[in-house]
Write a protein that holds these residues in place. Structure first.
Motif, PDB file in Angstrom:
ATOM      1  N   ILE A 174      -5.346   3.346  -1.172  1.00  0.00           N
ATOM      2  CA  ILE A 174      -4.220   4.163  -0.257  1.00  0.00           C
ATOM      3  C   ILE A 174      -3.914   3.946   0.797  1.00  0.00           C
ATOM      4  CG2 ILE A 174      -2.876   6.008  -0.392  1.00  0.00           C
ATOM      5  CD1 ILE A 174      -3.693   6.701  -3.385  1.00  0.00           C
ATOM      6  N   ILE A 175      -5.142   4.228   1.167  1.00  0.00           N
ATOM      7  CA  ILE A 175      -5.043   4.180   3.072  1.00  0.00           C
ATOM      8  C   ILE A 175      -5.093   3.109   3.740  1.00  0.00           C
ATOM      9  CG2 ILE A 175      -6.939   4.571   4.799  1.00  0.00           C
ATOM     10  CD1 ILE A 175      -7.849   7.312   3.128  1.00  0.00           C
ATOM     11  N   GLU A 176      -5.810   2.252   3.345  1.00  0.00           N
ATOM     12  CA  GLU A 176      -5.365   0.580   4.047  1.00  0.00           C
ATOM     13  C   GLU A 176      -4.250   0.896   3.605  1.00  0.00           C
ATOM     14  OE1 GLU A 176      -7.333  -3.533   2.738  1.00  0.00           O
ATOM     15  OE2 GLU A 176      -8.661  -2.085   2.069  1.00  0.00           O
ATOM     16  N   ALA A 177      -3.939   0.927   2.296  1.00  0.00           N
ATOM     17  CA  ALA A 177      -2.575  -0.136   2.496  1.00  0.00           C
ATOM     18  C   ALA A 177      -1.251   1.023   3.348  1.00  0.00           C
ATOM     19  CB  ALA A 177      -1.485   0.554   0.447  1.00  0.00           C
ATOM     20  N   VAL A 178      -1.784   2.409   3.694  1.00  0.00           N
ATOM     21  CA  VAL A 178      -0.691   3.079   4.724  1.00  0.00           C
ATOM     22  C   VAL A 178      -0.904   2.286   5.501  1.00  0.00           C
ATOM     23  CG1 VAL A 178      -0.597   5.008   5.500  1.00  0.00           C
ATOM     24  CG2 VAL A 178      -1.104   5.060   3.465  1.00  0.00           C
ATOM     25  N   LEU A 179      -2.237   1.887   6.300  1.00  0.00           N
ATOM     26  CA  LEU A 179      -2.479   1.354   7.811  1.00  0.00           C
ATOM     27  C   LEU A 179      -1.734   0.504   7.800  1.00  0.00           C
ATOM     28  CD1 LEU A 179      -6.358   2.336   8.243  1.00  0.00           C
ATOM     29  CD2 LEU A 179      -4.048   3.089   9.393  1.00  0.00           C
ATOM     30  N   VAL A 324      -2.226  -7.281   0.077  1.00  0.00           N
ATOM     31  CA  VAL A 324      -2.743  -5.680  -0.577  1.00  0.00           C
ATOM     32  C   VAL A 324      -2.698  -5.209  -2.071  1.00  0.00           C
ATOM     33  CG1 VAL A 324      -1.495  -2.914  -0.489  1.00  0.00           C
ATOM     34  CG2 VAL A 324      -1.251  -4.607   1.326  1.00  0.00           C
ATOM     35  N   LEU A 325      -1.532  -6.688  -2.583  1.00  0.00           N
ATOM     36  CA  LEU A 325      -2.007  -6.477  -3.592  1.00  0.00           C
ATOM     37  C   LEU A 325      -3.162  -7.176  -4.935  1.00  0.00           C
ATOM     38  CD1 LEU A 325       1.885  -7.548  -4.649  1.00  0.00           C
ATOM     39  CD2 LEU A 325       0.951  -5.762  -5.539  1.00  0.00           C
ATOM     40  N   ILE A 326      -3.801  -7.850  -4.220  1.00  0.00           N
ATOM     41  CA  ILE A 326      -4.460  -9.073  -4.724  1.00  0.00           C
ATOM     42  C   ILE A 326      -5.948  -7.956  -4.593  1.00  0.00           C
ATOM     43  CG2 ILE A 326      -6.213 -10.896  -3.814  1.00  0.00           C
ATOM     44  CD1 ILE A 326      -3.971 -12.043  -5.482  1.00  0.00           C
ATOM     45  N   LYS A 327      -6.196  -7.265  -3.548  1.00  0.00           N
ATOM     46  CA  LYS A 327      -7.090  -5.910  -3.215  1.00  0.00           C
ATOM     47  C   LYS A 327      -7.063  -5.305  -3.902  1.00  0.00           C
ATOM     48  CE  LYS A 327     -10.137  -3.780  -0.657  1.00  0.00           C
ATOM     49  NZ  LYS A 327      -9.974  -3.242   0.921  1.00  0.00           N
ATOM     50  N   SER A 328      -5.953  -4.819  -4.805  1.00  0.00           N
ATOM     51  CA  SER A 328      -5.695  -3.709  -5.889  1.00  0.00           C
ATOM     52  C   SER A 328      -5.322  -4.160  -7.298  1.00  0.00           C
ATOM     53  CB  SER A 328      -4.078  -2.524  -5.487  1.00  0.00           C
ATOM     54  OG  SER A 328      -3.329  -3.833  -5.977  1.00  0.00           O
ATOM     55  N   THR A 329      -5.604  -5.061  -7.439  1.00  0.00           N
ATOM     56  CA  THR A 329      -5.548  -5.815  -9.003  1.00  0.00           C
ATOM     57  C   THR A 329      -6.930  -5.845  -9.597  1.00  0.00           C
ATOM     58  OG1 THR A 329      -5.436  -7.754  -8.423  1.00  0.00           O
ATOM     59  CG2 THR A 329      -3.503  -6.767  -9.154  1.00  0.00           C
ATOM     60  N   SER A 330      -7.907  -5.688  -8.369  1.00  0.00           N
ATOM     61  CA  SER A 330      -9.233  -6.074  -9.152  1.00  0.00           C
ATOM     62  C   SER A 330      -9.329  -4.763  -9.816  1.00  0.00           C
ATOM     63  CB  SER A 330     -10.694  -5.882  -7.698  1.00  0.00           C
ATOM     64  OG  SER A 330      -9.990  -4.824  -7.097  1.00  0.00           O
ATOM     65  N   GLY A 331      -8.779  -3.223  -9.272  1.00  0.00           N
ATOM     66  CA  GLY A 331      -9.319  -2.021 -10.084  1.00  0.00           C
ATOM     67  C   GLY A 331      -8.649  -2.128 -11.634  1.00  0.00           C
ATOM     68  N   GLU A 332      -7.917  -0.689 -12.133  1.00  0.00           N
ATOM     69  CA  GLU A 332      -6.624  -0.317 -12.640  1.00  0.00           C
ATOM     70  C   GLU A 332      -5.975  -1.044 -12.773  1.00  0.00           C
ATOM     71  OE1 GLU A 332      -4.061   2.177 -15.119  1.00  0.00           O
ATOM     72  OE2 GLU A 332      -4.465   2.493 -13.025  1.00  0.00           O
ATOM     73  N   ALA A 346       4.669   3.812   4.052  1.00  0.00           N
ATOM     74  CA  ALA A 346       4.402   3.884   5.146  1.00  0.00           C
ATOM     75  C   ALA A 346       5.172   3.235   5.921  1.00  0.00           C
ATOM     76  CB  ALA A 346       3.013   3.237   5.351  1.00  0.00           C
ATOM     77  N   PHE A 347       5.468   1.685   5.697  1.00  0.00           N
ATOM     78  CA  PHE A 347       6.716   1.087   6.056  1.00  0.00           C
ATOM     79  C   PHE A 347       8.178   1.273   6.580  1.00  0.00           C
ATOM     80  CE2 PHE A 347       9.584  -3.164   6.108  1.00  0.00           C
ATOM     81  CZ  PHE A 347       9.183  -3.374   6.969  1.00  0.00           C
ATOM     82  N   ALA A 348       8.614   1.814   5.524  1.00  0.00           N
ATOM     83  CA  ALA A 348      10.053   2.623   5.730  1.00  0.00           C
ATOM     84  C   ALA A 348      10.177   3.777   6.604  1.00  0.00           C
ATOM     85  CB  ALA A 348      10.471   2.897   4.201  1.00  0.00           C
ATOM     86  N   LEU A 349       8.598   4.446   6.886  1.00  0.00           N
ATOM     87  CA  LEU A 349       9.172   5.740   7.585  1.00  0.00           C
ATOM     88  C   LEU A 349       9.201   5.518   9.278  1.00  0.00           C
ATOM     89  CD1 LEU A 349       8.024   9.354   7.669  1.00  0.00           C
ATOM     90  CD2 LEU A 349       5.784   8.689   8.172  1.00  0.00           C
ATOM     91  N   PRO A 350       8.736   4.169   9.851  1.00  0.00           N
ATOM     92  CA  PRO A 350       9.351   4.511  11.206  1.00  0.00           C
ATOM     93  C   PRO A 350      11.344   3.676  11.390  1.00  0.00           C
ATOM     94  CG  PRO A 350       7.777   2.941  11.324  1.00  0.00           C
ATOM     95  CD  PRO A 350       7.865   3.421   9.495  1.00  0.00           C
TER      96      PRO A 350
END
Length: 650
Positions: A174-179, A324-332, A346-350
């Motif tokens: 989550i933190i990496e995706a936000v950054l 982001v998606l490829i990295k997260s698919t190694s998990g649940e 995070a992208f939409a906030l600004p």
């Protein structure tokens, strides 16, 4: 207008349904002694109002409830399992079949014969809870039932298996995706959309309250446009084929050579574009149609304004989203939804803030030469990150093309060139003239060259723990100055040294072990030791990080070498198996590769499809404590291992 509002509400409801987690079924067990060593184990499900679970008959359920009893030493099952609850069976017009389910409660009984004073029975319960409108994620829960004198209280609650990914893993994603979401704002095809957003909301401004509602809708639409497609994919695959099919799709996406090679090529193409070789844009007709619709105003106009932003920015955010998606698919399997939600928020906030306060943001810096510099810097970063995809395919298929020192050499060269670019020593076609080096560029150059200096010792075997999740394993490196400690003499027998698949698979830090569960169990019985089961994967970033930061600790290595028989089960390895080792699933699917067989074992035995996942197993398949997922606490891991040894010796 009303139809559009209903559509928005429907999308929001779908998103909530796909991310919500509820506990609507509580399982408990009891034991009744009948004499002469005969016991009856009763498993009961208390089902919340409005919810149901399916029957055990696969012919009348897409995700049938399954109870798998594994008797311990000296215990045998007597007869078949009995169903004590009346199932409700109805014909489903949509699925065109009879479907049975239990409401309120479901009770199951199984008899066992135990020698001596009793024994234990492990029970794995797989089920799916549904209501009229939706179904939750299929779950697997486990309990060890004690028979005889060690029998527990009459109604003991069954505990669910812990999420394999672990809280630390999900939060790091989550933190990496936000950054990445915030970083995407500075890309050259995204930043110019800021003044466009300001202009749109100044032109359509009304009352303050109405403006804030519109701004909130704008941010919501951006999030939904990024998140709903991946959520819809997961929902559809789960409805059609259940948890296993969804897991298979994401496992294929994360580990198969084809998508990894495609992503590698895409990253290289985008990098070349960022360096100025050519421009990548979506068809102008598609963007123009969306932009024209945004001029109509109202909720529809806001939606198409958000769609225009997503389409225009995709040429820059596409590789980031893919990474982001490829990295997260190694998990649940739900991790992609959560990480994409974090990224898009995070992208939409600004842009949402720009929509909230358009008049205050008109003085923001305009795009220009500085944005081209950002573009070039991103090009270097994309070259480095792109090789991660090639590395995953190389490890999974054992091509041996991109060993650790080759990978490091590429990174050292790439980041050295980036440092020279920041110092103005390298220029590209669209760069503005750099008359002097600003303090900011100098600071970045110092950081980049410091990173290069950190990488260099890795060419001679330095562990580089901070990057362990991104680099090939140290076992793939040909030249290492400092050898790791050898395995203890009591495990360094011919059985371990000649373990199945050890010619292509290796444990980290010179540890000795197995890569086949049956072989490990046979050896553990021979040497009278518990088994340390490591569910891992070649493409598992968190697995490499655990090995580099936790397994490298001398106390951890000492316990693993001296007290356990280690078995590493790779769930993404593509090695074909001989026909004698093939596994046929309950649905009739034949699993023919090592990774698929191991993944099936992890899912059916422990209810997990994420890595890393560590299980301590004793005699008769007994689980020695709560399994452990991603957690970088060395002290916690040592305690986990020691408690397993203590439990084994009881």
């Amino acid at each position: 207008m009303n139809s559009l509002k209903r559509f928005v509400l429907a999308m929001a409801a779908l998103f909530v349904a796909t991310t919500a987690v509820a506990k609507e079924v509580k399982w408990s067990h009891s034991v009744t002694e009948k004499g002469d060593g005969l016991y009856t184990v009763t498993i009961k499900a208390d089902i919340a109002d409005g919810w149901h679970i399916y029957v055990t008959d696969p012919a009348k359920a897409f995700n049938p409830t399954e109870l798998k009893f594994t008797p311990g030493e000296g215990v045998t099952a007597e007869g078949a399992m009995r169903l004590l609850s009346q199932a409700k069976v109805e014909y489903d017009d949509i699925m065109m079949m009879e479907i049975g389910h239990y409401e309120k409660e479901a009770i199951f009984e199984q008899d066992f014969k135990a020698d001596g004073k009793g024994g234990e029975v492990a029970v794995a319960i797989s089920y799916q809870a549904c209501n009229v409108g939706s179904c939750l994620t299929p779950e697997t829960e486990e309990v060890v039932v004690a028979l005889g004198e060690a029998s527990a209280a009459p109604q003991a609650e069954v505990k669910a298996v812990k999420d394999a990914a672990g809280s630390g893993s999900l939060w790091s994603l989550i933190i990496e995706a936000v950054l990445w979401g915030f970083a995407a704002l500075l890309t050259p095809c995204v930043f110019p959309m800021v003044p466009m957003t300001v202009s749109f909301f100044m032109k359509n401004s009304g009352s303050v309250a109405r403006g804030r509602i519109n701004a909130s809708l704008y941010g919501l639409f951006i999030v939904l446009l990024y998140t709903l497609p991946i959520a819809a994919l997961i929902v559809i695959t789960r409805v059609v084929g259940g948890d296993a099919v969804t897991a298979d799709i994401f496992n294929w996406l994360a580990t198969h050579w084809l998508p990894n090679i495609i992503f590698f090529i895409v990253f290289m193409v985008f990098a070349a574009s960022f360096f100025g070789a050519f421009e990548i844009t979506l068809p102008s007709s598609l963007v123009n149609k969306s932009d024209a619709q945004s001029d109509k105003g109202g909720i529809g106009g806001i939606f198409f304004m958000a769609l225009t932003l997503v389409l225009v920015s995709f040429s820059c955010t596409g590789p980031i989203v893919g990474s982001v998606l490829i990295k997260s698919t190694s998990g649940e399997v739900w991790s992609p939804i959560i990480t994409m939600l974090a990224f898009s928020t995070a992208f939409a906030l600004p842009f949402t803030l720009c929509a909230f306060f358009p008049s205050l943001l008109q003085k923001m810096p305009k795009s220009g030469g500085w944005l081209n510099s950002v573009k070039v810097v991103l090009g270097f970063v994309e070259v480095a990150l792109g090789f991660k995809f090639l590395s995953v395919a190389d490890q999974v298929y054992h091509w041996n093309l991109l060993d650790r020192e080759v990978y490091l050499a590429i990174w050292i060269v790439v980041f050295s060139l980036l440092g020279l670019y920041l110092l103005g020593k390298i220029k590209f076609a669209h760069d503005s003239e750099v008359k002097y080096i600003s303090v900011g560029r100098l600071a970045l150059a110092i950081g980049v060259f410091s990173f290069v200096v950190y990488l260099i010792p890795g060419m001679w075997g330095a562990p580089l723990k901070a990057l362990s999740g991104y680099l090939p394993p140290l076992s793939s490196q040909d030249f290492v100055i400092e050898k790791y400690a050898p395995a203890a003499s009591n495990t360094g027998t011919v059985d371990v040294n000649n373990a199945k698949y050890s010619d292509v698979l290796h444990l980290p830090h010179g540890l000795k072990g197995f890569f086949d569960m049956k072989e490990a169990e046979a050896y553990a019985a021979k040497v009278d030791k518990p088994i340390f089961i490591d569910f891992t994967g070649h493409g598992c970033v968190n697995c490499r990080e655990m090995e580099a930061r936790v397994w490298s600790d001398p106390a951890v290595q000492q316990i693993l070498r001296d007290e356990y028989v280690i078995v590493a089960l790779y769930t993404d390895d593509k090695m074909p198996l001989p026909e004698s080792d093939w596994v046929t699933t309950d649905s009739g699917k034949v699993l023919k590769s090592l990774g698929k067989v191991n993944a099936h074992y992890a899912l059916t035995r422990f209810g997990v499809n994420a890595q890393p996942y560590y299980v301590l197993q004793g005699k008769g398949g007994k689980i020695l404590g709560e399994p452990r997922g991603y957690d970088l606490s060395v002290e916690g891991f040592v305690e986990f291992l020691r408690k397993g040894v203590e439990e084994y010796k009881k």
